[in-house]
Scaffold this motif. Structure first.
Motif, PDB file in Angstrom:
ATOM      1  N   THR A   1      -1.265   2.456  16.794  1.00  0.00           N
ATOM      2  CA  THR A   1       0.006   2.424  16.070  1.00  0.00           C
ATOM      3  C   THR A   1      -0.586   2.955  14.283  1.00  0.00           C
ATOM      4  O   THR A   1      -0.202   3.700  13.775  1.00  0.00           O
ATOM      5  N   ALA A   2      -1.848   2.146  14.392  1.00  0.00           N
ATOM      6  CA  ALA A   2      -2.413   2.389  13.082  1.00  0.00           C
ATOM      7  C   ALA A   2      -3.067   3.947  12.902  1.00  0.00           C
ATOM      8  O   ALA A   2      -2.551   4.333  11.779  1.00  0.00           O
ATOM      9  N   GLY A   3      -3.704   4.359  13.899  1.00  0.00           N
ATOM     10  CA  GLY A   3      -3.926   5.673  13.649  1.00  0.00           C
ATOM     11  C   GLY A   3      -2.987   6.756  13.959  1.00  0.00           C
ATOM     12  O   GLY A   3      -2.845   7.651  12.949  1.00  0.00           O
ATOM     13  N   THR A   4      -1.835   6.335  14.402  1.00  0.00           N
ATOM     14  CA  THR A   4      -0.535   7.320  14.373  1.00  0.00           C
ATOM     15  C   THR A   4      -0.133   7.339  12.909  1.00  0.00           C
ATOM     16  O   THR A   4       0.340   8.267  12.535  1.00  0.00           O
ATOM     17  N   ILE A   5      -0.011   6.082  12.277  1.00  0.00           N
ATOM     18  CA  ILE A   5       0.575   5.859  10.894  1.00  0.00           C
ATOM     19  C   ILE A   5      -0.160   6.813  10.077  1.00  0.00           C
ATOM     20  O   ILE A   5       0.527   7.534   9.066  1.00  0.00           O
ATOM     21  N   ASN A   6      -1.639   6.533  10.080  1.00  0.00           N
ATOM     22  CA  ASN A   6      -2.319   7.226   8.905  1.00  0.00           C
ATOM     23  C   ASN A   6      -2.280   8.829   9.269  1.00  0.00           C
ATOM     24  O   ASN A   6      -2.161   9.343   8.195  1.00  0.00           O
ATOM     25  N   ILE A   7      -2.282   9.380  10.249  1.00  0.00           N
ATOM     26  CA  ILE A   7      -2.258  10.979  10.333  1.00  0.00           C
ATOM     27  C   ILE A   7      -0.907  11.465  10.104  1.00  0.00           C
ATOM     28  O   ILE A   7      -0.750  12.349   9.217  1.00  0.00           O
ATOM     29  N   ALA A   8       0.160  10.787  10.395  1.00  0.00           N
ATOM     30  CA  ALA A   8       1.584  10.873   9.981  1.00  0.00           C
ATOM     31  C   ALA A   8       1.760  10.825   8.629  1.00  0.00           C
ATOM     32  O   ALA A   8       2.481  11.810   8.031  1.00  0.00           O
ATOM     33  N   SER A   9       1.236   9.900   7.905  1.00  0.00           N
ATOM     34  CA  SER A   9       1.395   9.842   6.625  1.00  0.00           C
ATOM     35  C   SER A   9       0.342  11.137   5.667  1.00  0.00           C
ATOM     36  O   SER A   9       0.735  11.426   4.757  1.00  0.00           O
ATOM     37  N   LEU A  10      -0.773  11.302   6.410  1.00  0.00           N
ATOM     38  CA  LEU A  10      -1.345  12.528   5.733  1.00  0.00           C
ATOM     39  C   LEU A  10      -0.898  13.832   5.885  1.00  0.00           C
ATOM     40  O   LEU A  10      -0.976  14.431   4.799  1.00  0.00           O
ATOM     41  N   LEU A  11      -0.232  13.866   6.868  1.00  0.00           N
ATOM     42  CA  LEU A  11       0.642  15.251   7.141  1.00  0.00           C
ATOM     43  C   LEU A  11       1.721  15.551   6.466  1.00  0.00           C
ATOM     44  O   LEU A  11       2.221  16.367   5.828  1.00  0.00           O
ATOM     45  N   ILE A  12       2.620  14.200   6.108  1.00  0.00           N
ATOM     46  CA  ILE A  12       3.719  14.413   5.525  1.00  0.00           C
ATOM     47  C   ILE A  12       3.591  14.168   3.680  1.00  0.00           C
ATOM     48  O   ILE A  12       4.004  14.946   3.225  1.00  0.00           O
ATOM     49  N   PHE A  13       2.699  13.042   3.546  1.00  0.00           N
ATOM     50  CA  PHE A  13       2.749  12.613   2.260  1.00  0.00           C
ATOM     51  C   PHE A  13       1.221  13.273   1.535  1.00  0.00           C
ATOM     52  O   PHE A  13       1.132  12.760   0.530  1.00  0.00           O
ATOM     53  N   LEU A  14       0.402  13.555   2.440  1.00  0.00           N
ATOM     54  CA  LEU A  14      -0.733  13.938   1.885  1.00  0.00           C
ATOM     55  C   LEU A  14      -1.439  12.767   1.236  1.00  0.00           C
ATOM     56  O   LEU A  14      -2.344  12.819   0.467  1.00  0.00           O
ATOM     57  N   SER A  15      -1.357  11.429   2.115  1.00  0.00           N
ATOM     58  CA  SER A  15      -2.133  10.162   1.542  1.00  0.00           C
ATOM     59  C   SER A  15      -2.210   9.647   3.102  1.00  0.00           C
ATOM     60  O   SER A  15      -1.527   9.414   3.569  1.00  0.00           O
ATOM     61  N   PHE A  16      -3.463   8.662   2.739  1.00  0.00           N
ATOM     62  CA  PHE A  16      -3.767   7.793   3.729  1.00  0.00           C
ATOM     63  C   PHE A  16      -2.924   6.526   3.373  1.00  0.00           C
ATOM     64  O   PHE A  16      -2.942   6.188   2.253  1.00  0.00           O
ATOM     65  N   THR A  17      -2.431   5.667   4.457  1.00  0.00           N
ATOM     66  CA  THR A  17      -1.727   4.420   4.226  1.00  0.00           C
ATOM     67  C   THR A  17      -2.227   3.354   5.390  1.00  0.00           C
ATOM     68  O   THR A  17      -1.775   2.282   5.184  1.00  0.00           O
ATOM     69  N   SER A  18      -3.294   3.638   5.881  1.00  0.00           N
ATOM     70  CA  SER A  18      -3.645   2.567   6.878  1.00  0.00           C
ATOM     71  C   SER A  18      -4.841   1.752   6.299  1.00  0.00           C
ATOM     72  O   SER A  18      -5.383   0.701   7.019  1.00  0.00           O
ATOM     73  N   ASN A  19      -5.362   2.250   5.083  1.00  0.00           N
ATOM     74  CA  ASN A  19      -6.451   1.453   4.431  1.00  0.00           C
ATOM     75  C   ASN A  19      -6.293   1.705   2.910  1.00  0.00           C
ATOM     76  O   ASN A  19      -5.688   2.792   2.639  1.00  0.00           O
ATOM     77  N   VAL A  20      -6.920   1.100   2.364  1.00  0.00           N
ATOM     78  CA  VAL A  20      -6.861   1.288   0.567  1.00  0.00           C
ATOM     79  C   VAL A  20      -8.403   1.700  -0.013  1.00  0.00           C
ATOM     80  O   VAL A  20      -8.444   1.621  -1.260  1.00  0.00           O
ATOM     81  N   THR A  21      -9.181   1.940   0.815  1.00  0.00           N
ATOM     82  CA  THR A  21     -10.614   2.331   0.340  1.00  0.00           C
ATOM     83  C   THR A  21     -10.589   3.519  -0.574  1.00  0.00           C
ATOM     84  O   THR A  21     -11.093   3.419  -1.629  1.00  0.00           O
ATOM     85  N   GLY A  22      -9.939   4.465   0.002  1.00  0.00           N
ATOM     86  CA  GLY A  22      -9.684   5.823  -0.983  1.00  0.00           C
ATOM     87  C   GLY A  22      -8.894   5.391  -2.236  1.00  0.00           C
ATOM     88  O   GLY A  22      -9.346   6.285  -3.058  1.00  0.00           O
ATOM     89  N   HIS A  23      -7.950   4.639  -1.945  1.00  0.00           N
ATOM     90  CA  HIS A  23      -7.036   4.583  -3.381  1.00  0.00           C
ATOM     91  C   HIS A  23      -7.995   3.788  -4.284  1.00  0.00           C
ATOM     92  O   HIS A  23      -7.520   3.899  -5.510  1.00  0.00           O
ATOM     93  N   TYR A  24      -8.970   2.563  -3.861  1.00  0.00           N
ATOM     94  CA  TYR A  24      -9.698   2.085  -4.925  1.00  0.00           C
ATOM     95  C   TYR A  24     -10.356   3.231  -5.566  1.00  0.00           C
ATOM     96  O   TYR A  24     -10.518   2.936  -6.934  1.00  0.00           O
ATOM     97  N   ALA A  25     -10.921   4.037  -4.975  1.00  0.00           N
ATOM     98  CA  ALA A  25     -11.629   5.343  -5.746  1.00  0.00           C
ATOM     99  C   ALA A  25     -11.001   5.982  -6.752  1.00  0.00           C
ATOM    100  O   ALA A  25     -11.078   6.346  -7.725  1.00  0.00           O
ATOM    101  N   ILE A  26      -9.806   6.324  -6.222  1.00  0.00           N
ATOM    102  CA  ILE A  26      -8.831   7.152  -7.007  1.00  0.00           C
ATOM    103  C   ILE A  26      -8.283   6.204  -8.278  1.00  0.00           C
ATOM    104  O   ILE A  26      -8.235   6.588  -9.583  1.00  0.00           O
ATOM    105  N   LEU A  27      -8.073   4.864  -7.959  1.00  0.00           N
ATOM    106  CA  LEU A  27      -7.763   4.042  -9.172  1.00  0.00           C
ATOM    107  C   LEU A  27      -8.958   4.060 -10.196  1.00  0.00           C
ATOM    108  O   LEU A  27      -8.673   4.161 -11.418  1.00  0.00           O
ATOM    109  N   ALA A  28     -10.219   3.991  -9.877  1.00  0.00           N
ATOM    110  CA  ALA A  28     -11.290   3.952 -10.750  1.00  0.00           C
ATOM    111  C   ALA A  28     -11.418   5.488 -11.477  1.00  0.00           C
ATOM    112  O   ALA A  28     -11.653   5.322 -12.657  1.00  0.00           O
ATOM    113  N   ALA A  29     -11.160   6.368 -10.602  1.00  0.00           N
ATOM    114  CA  ALA A  29     -11.147   7.778 -11.196  1.00  0.00           C
ATOM    115  C   ALA A  29      -9.908   7.935 -12.367  1.00  0.00           C
ATOM    116  O   ALA A  29     -10.148   8.303 -13.600  1.00  0.00           O
TER     117      ALA A  29
END
Length: 275
Positions: free
Chosen positions: A24-52
């Motif tokens: 389910t996590a893999g399904t959620i992550n790709i669905a959110s990437l295709l729909i919203f252009l954002s990963f939603t199963s983890n926050v690693t990338g969001h921390y990097a964007i936050l710092a930037a």
């Protein structure tokens, strides 16, 4: 999958829980990437964007990234809060409730996306926030009840741990260690299930679109339903045995006999308190 807790869990419990929730996590992550252009199963990338965004002084985006990270954190917090506070009353209820909340979040995203979504920025930010909260709930639950053995919404730690285990298996003494072999099986099953979920989402999204979240909700309902079935069957059998011992036939005993037949025995059962 949900009934047992911490060290009382078996390898099979963890593998079943890990594979279904990782799918389910893999399904959620790709669905959110295709729909919203954002990963939603983890926050690693969001921390990097936050710092930037902090370095750029773009405080509106800092607020959005910070709220997304907080919601993932709060989902994990809420899962464990429910588990540790309601575990003594009912393990099944305490362990199932975070998944129920996750299903409500994902089902709500599916309904809103299918009926009302206008692809505005504010809508996208809110829906991503809801999905991050949902995956935080899932990750917090699986880690909490498995004594941190199962984490299914991201594969960074899983890949690291599996790499370490494979390096250990280059020595014969570790290849004979059943605990390490079981750990490797668990990690590998989580990785495979996550990738399969991602592939499934990628292949079916263009046909299902937001309805893919209904499929994800169904997978999580299977996790909940599996243990509900086990609990009620066990209760059914126990109730039957009680009524057979005390000679108080009821509908449960009648149904059990119809399904399984009346046990054949020539020896009268003697109770301890009959002596």
């Amino acid at each position: 999958m949900l009934r047992n807790y911490s060290n009382s869990r078996t390898l099979g419990d963890n593998i079943r829980l890990g594979t279904l929730t990782a799918f389910t996590a893999g399904t959620i992550n790709i669905a959110s990437l295709l729909i919203f252009l954002s990963f939603t199963s983890n926050v690693t990338g969001h921390y990097a964007i936050l710092a930037a965004e902090i370095s750029k002084g773009n405080w509106s985006q800092v607020g959005i990234m910070g709220s997304w990270i907080f919601l993932f954190f709060f989902g994990s917090f809420l899962s464990n809060f429910i588990v540790i506070n309601f575990n003594k009353k009912s393990k099944y209820f305490a362990h199932a409730m975070p998944l129920v909340l996750e299903i409500l979040c994902l089902f709500g995203v599916g309904v809103y996306g299918q009926l009302y979504y206008q692809k505005t920025l504010i809508e996208t930010e809110i829906l991503v926030a809801v999905m991050l909260f949902a995956t935080g709930l899932q990750n917090g639950l699986t880690a909490s009840i498995s004594n941190f053995s199962v984490k299914t919404t991201h594969l960074t730690g899983t890949t690291t741990d599996l790499g370490i285990l494979v390096s250990m298996f280059t020595q014969k003494k570790y290849r004979k260690n059943g605990e390490l072999i079981g750990r490797a099986k668990l990690l590998l099953s989580i990785m495979i299930a996550y990738v399969l979920g991602a592939v499934f989402s990628g292949l079916t999204y263009y046909y299902l679109e937001f309805r893919v979240f209904y499929v994800i909700s169904l997978c999580l309902m299977i996790v909940i339903g599996y243990d509900a079935y086990k609990i009620h069957v066990r209760h059914f059998n126990t109730k039957y045995r009680y009524n057979r011992i005390y000679k108080k036939p009821n509908i449960l005993a009648y149904l059990y006999e119809k399904i399984h037949g009346i046990p054949k025995t020539n020896k009268k059962r003697k109770l301890v308190f009959d002596d």
